[in-house]
Design a protein around this motif. Sequence first.
Motif, short mmCIF file in Angstrom:
data_model
loop_
_atom_site.label_atom_id
_atom_site.label_comp_id
_atom_site.label_asym_id
_atom_site.label_seq_id
_atom_site.Cartn_x
_atom_site.Cartn_y
_atom_site.Cartn_z
N MET A 175 1.88 7.05 -6.69
CA MET A 175 0.65 7.67 -7.18
C MET A 175 0.86 9.15 -7.50
O MET A 175 1.60 9.84 -6.82
N ILE B 96 -5.88 5.18 -0.15
CA ILE B 96 -5.96 3.77 -0.56
C ILE B 96 -6.64 2.94 0.53
O ILE B 96 -7.55 2.16 0.26
N THR C 159 -9.01 8.51 -6.29
CA THR C 159 -9.22 7.50 -5.24
C THR C 159 -10.17 8.03 -4.17
O THR C 159 -11.07 7.31 -3.71
N LYS D 2 -1.80 9.89 0.54
CA LYS D 2 -2.14 8.98 -0.56
C LYS D 2 -2.38 7.56 -0.04
O LYS D 2 -3.30 6.88 -0.49
N VAL E 169 0.84 -1.21 0.00
CA VAL E 169 0.00 0.00 0.00
C VAL E 169 0.87 1.25 0.00
O VAL E 169 0.62 2.20 -0.74
N ALA F 294 1.26 4.07 -2.85
CA ALA F 294 1.04 5.48 -2.51
C ALA F 294 2.22 6.33 -2.95
O ALA F 294 2.04 7.45 -3.45
#
Length: 148
Positions: free
Chosen positions: A44, A130, A52, A126, A37, A41
């Motif tokens: 991204m 998620i 998102t 970010k 994750v 992030a």
Amino acid sequence: MKIRRPRRPRQFRVADSAQQIVGGFLLAGPFVVTEEVWTLAGSMSAIQAVLTICVVSAIGYGALYTADTTRDPDAEQEVAGVPVRFISLLLVSFGSVLILALLFNAPATLIQEPGTTGDVAWTTLKAVSIGSVFSIVGAATADSVFSK
């Protein structure tokens, strides 16, 4: 003959937020401490983070008012035209992921190349977006299942 759709009470209670919190924390935990994750992030873009957040909002609204046909957003308390229950759901979803991330020291542990404080904060936001995809499902489900 038209069947009337039952409506839930307009009053949003503290118990509703408590139910959302339990569901939000329950599904947020596993994603906060997952290295993948945080790697996602880190890679991204800003537009992906915004999209998102839009997806999280759409899932939450859909779970509260489309999947649960007994709930009517027009019959609920509102702030600036937005149902209080939906605002609470978003706050719980993003907040539970952020609290767990900070509590577990995930940014310092899982960000590969920390950089400046601003970079860490941006990557953390970010990652929260998620994790909120999953947290909002738990929060909305708990709210719908346990509400009266």
